[in-house]
Design an enzyme around this catalytic site. Structure first.
Site, PDB file in Angstrom:
ATOM      1  N   GLY A  37      36.756 -44.822   2.282  1.00  0.00           N
ATOM      2  CA  GLY A  37      35.981 -45.843   2.578  1.00  0.00           C
ATOM      3  C   GLY A  37      36.558 -47.018   1.401  1.00  0.00           C
ATOM      4  O   GLY A  37      37.408 -46.773   0.593  1.00  0.00           O
ATOM      5  N   ASP A  87      35.403 -47.956 -10.693  1.00  0.00           N
ATOM      6  CA  ASP A  87      34.490 -49.000 -11.063  1.00  0.00           C
ATOM      7  C   ASP A  87      34.697 -50.079 -10.219  1.00  0.00           C
ATOM      8  O   ASP A  87      34.257 -51.131 -10.204  1.00  0.00           O
ATOM      9  CB  ASP A  87      35.196 -49.495 -12.443  1.00  0.00           C
ATOM     10  CG  ASP A  87      37.041 -49.794 -12.404  1.00  0.00           C
ATOM     11  OD1 ASP A  87      37.492 -49.935 -11.114  1.00  0.00           O
ATOM     12  OD2 ASP A  87      37.417 -49.967 -13.518  1.00  0.00           O
ATOM     13  N   GLY A  88      35.442 -49.936  -8.991  1.00  0.00           N
ATOM     14  CA  GLY A  88      35.417 -50.966  -7.947  1.00  0.00           C
ATOM     15  C   GLY A  88      36.206 -52.121  -8.357  1.00  0.00           C
ATOM     16  O   GLY A  88      36.405 -53.221  -7.563  1.00  0.00           O
ATOM     17  N   ASP A 123      44.910 -42.344   5.324  1.00  0.00           N
ATOM     18  CA  ASP A 123      44.181 -43.642   5.046  1.00  0.00           C
ATOM     19  C   ASP A 123      44.915 -44.857   4.742  1.00  0.00           C
ATOM     20  O   ASP A 123      44.314 -45.919   4.762  1.00  0.00           O
ATOM     21  CB  ASP A 123      42.798 -43.510   4.048  1.00  0.00           C
ATOM     22  CG  ASP A 123      43.420 -43.026   2.645  1.00  0.00           C
ATOM     23  OD1 ASP A 123      44.257 -41.872   2.708  1.00  0.00           O
ATOM     24  OD2 ASP A 123      43.316 -43.515   1.544  1.00  0.00           O
ATOM     25  N   LYS A 150      40.405 -57.162  -2.327  1.00  0.00           N
ATOM     26  CA  LYS A 150      40.667 -55.910  -3.030  1.00  0.00           C
ATOM     27  C   LYS A 150      40.231 -56.173  -4.523  1.00  0.00           C
ATOM     28  O   LYS A 150      41.118 -56.901  -5.085  1.00  0.00           O
ATOM     29  CB  LYS A 150      42.108 -55.418  -2.784  1.00  0.00           C
ATOM     30  CG  LYS A 150      42.508 -54.068  -3.144  1.00  0.00           C
ATOM     31  CD  LYS A 150      43.884 -53.736  -2.733  1.00  0.00           C
ATOM     32  CE  LYS A 150      44.550 -52.534  -3.475  1.00  0.00           C
ATOM     33  NZ  LYS A 150      45.729 -52.257  -2.732  1.00  0.00           N
TER      34      LYS A 150
HETATM   35  P1  AMP Z   1      44.261 -45.916  -2.606  1.00  0.00           P
HETATM   36  O1  AMP Z   1      44.935 -44.871  -3.396  1.00  0.00           O
HETATM   37  O2  AMP Z   1      44.375 -47.457  -3.022  1.00  0.00           O
HETATM   38  O3  AMP Z   1      44.732 -45.946  -1.025  1.00  0.00           O
HETATM   39  O4  AMP Z   1      42.768 -45.584  -2.623  1.00  0.00           O
HETATM   40  C1  AMP Z   1      42.208 -44.393  -2.276  1.00  0.00           C
HETATM   41  C2  AMP Z   1      40.683 -44.523  -2.103  1.00  0.00           C
HETATM   42  O5  AMP Z   1      40.185 -44.927  -3.751  1.00  0.00           O
HETATM   43  C3  AMP Z   1      40.085 -45.675  -1.338  1.00  0.00           C
HETATM   44  O6  AMP Z   1      38.938 -45.211  -0.725  1.00  0.00           O
HETATM   45  C4  AMP Z   1      39.695 -46.706  -2.476  1.00  0.00           C
HETATM   46  O7  AMP Z   1      38.805 -47.660  -2.050  1.00  0.00           O
HETATM   47  C5  AMP Z   1      39.336 -45.659  -3.475  1.00  0.00           C
HETATM   48  N1  AMP Z   1      39.437 -46.662  -4.859  1.00  0.00           N
HETATM   49  C6  AMP Z   1      40.728 -46.839  -5.545  1.00  0.00           C
HETATM   50  N2  AMP Z   1      40.557 -47.474  -6.627  1.00  0.00           N
HETATM   51  C7  AMP Z   1      39.455 -47.556  -6.655  1.00  0.00           C
HETATM   52  C8  AMP Z   1      38.419 -48.216  -7.837  1.00  0.00           C
HETATM   53  N3  AMP Z   1      38.965 -48.734  -9.132  1.00  0.00           N
HETATM   54  N4  AMP Z   1      37.034 -48.025  -7.651  1.00  0.00           N
HETATM   55  C9  AMP Z   1      36.817 -47.414  -6.626  1.00  0.00           C
HETATM   56  N5  AMP Z   1      37.262 -46.918  -5.657  1.00  0.00           N
HETATM   57  C10 AMP Z   1      38.742 -46.868  -5.596  1.00  0.00           C
HETATM   58 MG    MG Z   2      44.263 -46.863   0.287  1.00  0.00          MG
END
Ligand code: AMP
Ligand code: MG
Length: 486
Positions: free
Chosen positions: A91, A126-127, A253, A114
């Site tokens: 998610g 940390d979002g 994803d 984002k």
């Molecule tokens: P990604 O590798 O960018 O496709 O992200 C994979 C998952 O990790 C997704 O669910 C993202 O929302 C989550 N995610 C990536 N970076 C962060 C972050 N700094 N804080 C919270 N969730 C993250």
């Molecule tokens: Mg992603």
């Protein structure tokens, strides 16, 4: 009180149609939001006056601190196979869907932020996002768009004024991403895993309406959706291969239903032609190597097909047989797209079943590989050879007699130099150029990023003074590594 422009009115179709996949949420407050880069051309395409996005109102809008009319911001739920391992609940851990804009052509486009702060999907994260990686997505996605490759777009990057803790403290940012939707293979995996067939059906109907409307009137709409997505991905990955793009993290994803490239984390551009090339620091097994991308896309589509099975037929054996048949078309579809593209790259308009022409192209690949030839420069130099200047091309090979012999055979096929020049880009986001520009931006100088974006907007047009943007990385740049989770 600040008012938001009516031209930015959004719909909340996803949130309304699929509440089980949408958690209403708010962006984190940005203490000192400032626009870093704005994509004025895209704003205009979306029917937004770019002026509305400049200044503090724009910065507030693009960080989710001010909402456009009609918005119900949500974090989207999805699952995903990451490096082959299944995560049932990923998610939007650091993003929000603000809503759907209607562009000038009347098409719905997601506005998604984002780096907008923690959500119920953040797990340990940390979002947040840092300025460097968000500018990276801005630069590379806009370059992909200019190359004619389907992709999510960047409407702009806003610095939040908040520090983001990584190895060091970095300036925080939000990327405003525009996509034809954010539906992923992982969205279907999530819906399927709930066991709620009605939810899966609504998600499928939503995806069909937004991306592949012809599937609605097919005998088996879910099967027709699978077919359409397989076709879109077969073509997309062929286009990646043809420009030397390495996505780097093709988890389910990160694979869209629309067929747009998404998620520019650890991506890179191929330098020396070598199919086993990997840039991502965490891809130690080479799962997402350049040459593996078609196989991975096919694997991801099989996960998509599995998710759709309950909708394809009430009888599971029948459903599996139908889905398998569709999946079986992926290889030939991808192969045809790739072969057509490769023939065009060498200036030939021969049909893809012209065995001699395809073999000729494959022989060139073998020569490029053997001599570690830079993918982008190699094809561009080949175009110059048609015009009588073969030296730049010849200079790239270790086995000169073999390269010369190949060139003589190729000349007999009558390659079209103009076709080659509009097919083979001169300027791509070379890894060293991207790094150099991002380093300057993180230190406060945006000049190199803006200059790079402007060069990459016209990738095929040679312009004097831009020689350094066409040159491979200097020797001392060394082996390039990219990082996820930024
Ligand atoms: P990604 O590798 O960018 O496709 O992200 C994979 C998952 O990790 C997704 O669910 C993202 O929302 C989550 N995610 C990536 N970076 C962060 C972050 N700094 N804080 C919270 N969730 C993250
Ligand atoms: Mg992603």
């Amino acid at each position: 009180m600040t008012t938001t422009p009516e031209t930015m009115r959004v719909a909340s179709g996803f949130a309304t149609d699929l509440p089980e996949l949408a958690v209403p949420w708010q962006a984190e407050e940005a203490p000192d939001a400032r626009v870093v880069v704005l994509n004025e051309a895209l704003a205009t395409e979306l029917g937004i006056d770019p002026q509305e996005l400049h200044g503090s109102t724009g910065a507030q809008l693009l960080t989710g601190n001010l909402l456009p009319p009609g918005s119900t911001p949500v974090a989207q739920a999805y699952a995903g196979h990451q490096f082959g391992g299944y995560s049932p609940r990923l998610g939007d851990g650091r993003a929000l869907l603000i809503g759907e804009l209607t562009d000038r052509d009347g098409t719905l486009r997601d506005l998604h932020l984002k780096g907008s702060g923690r959500t119920p999907f953040s797990r340990g994260g940390d979002g947040r996002a840092a300025v460097g990686p968000m500018l990276r997505e801005h630069v590379v996605s806009e370059a992909m768009h200019a190359l004619g490759i389907p992709t999510t777009r960047s409407l702009g990057v806003v610095a939040t004024g908040r520090a983001v803790r990584r190895e060091t403290d970095l300036p925080g940012a939000v990327l405003a991403r525009v996509a034809s939707s954010h539906l992923r293979v992982g969205s279907f995996q999530y819906a399927a895993s709930t066991g709620d067939v009605d939810l899966l059906r609504r998600l499928t109907d939503h995806a069909i309406a937004r991306h592949h409307p012809a599937a609605a009137s097919a005998e088996h709409p879910a099967l027709a959706l699978l077919e359409a997505v397989a076709r879109a991905q077969a073509d997309l990955v062929a286009r990646w291969m043809l420009v030397g793009f390495v996505h780097g993290v093709m988890n389910t994803d990160n694979m869209t239903i629309s067929g747009e490239t998404i998620d520019y984390g650890p991506c890179a551009f191929l330098e020396a032609y070598e199919p086993s090339t990997v840039y991502s620091s965490i891809d130690t097994g080479g799962r997402y190597a350049y040459g593996n991308q078609p196989v991975v896309a096919e694997w991801n589509l099989a996960r998509f097909a599995e998710s759709l099975l309950p909708l394809i037929s009430d009888d599971q054996d029948t459903a599996v047989a139908l889905a398998t048949e569709v999946l079986g078309t992926f290889r030939s579809q991808h192969g045809t797209s790739y072969a057509r593209g490769l023939l065009t790259k060498i200036g030939l308009t021969s049909p893809t079943d012209d065995g001699a022409a395809v073999e000729l192209a494959e022989q060139l690949l073998a020569l490029l590989r053997e001599s570690h030839v830079d993918w982008t420069s190699g094809f561009r130099a080949l175009g110059a050879a048609v015009r009588g200047d073969a030296e730049p091309f010849r200079g790239l090979f270790l086995d000169l007699p073999a390269a010369d012999a190949w060139r003589m055979r190729w000349r007999q096929h009558g390659p079209d130099a103009a076709l080659m020049d509009r097919t083979n880009p001169l300027y791509v986001p070379r890894n060293h150029l991207v790094e150099e520009a991002l380093q300057a931006a993180t230190a406060g100088d945006l000049g190199p990023v803006l200059q790079l974006v402007s060069v990459l907007q016209r990738p095929f047009d040679e312009r004097p003074g831009l020689e350094r943007y066409a040159a491979p990385a200097p020797q001392d740049f060394g082996q390039y590594t990219t990082y996820c989770g930024t």
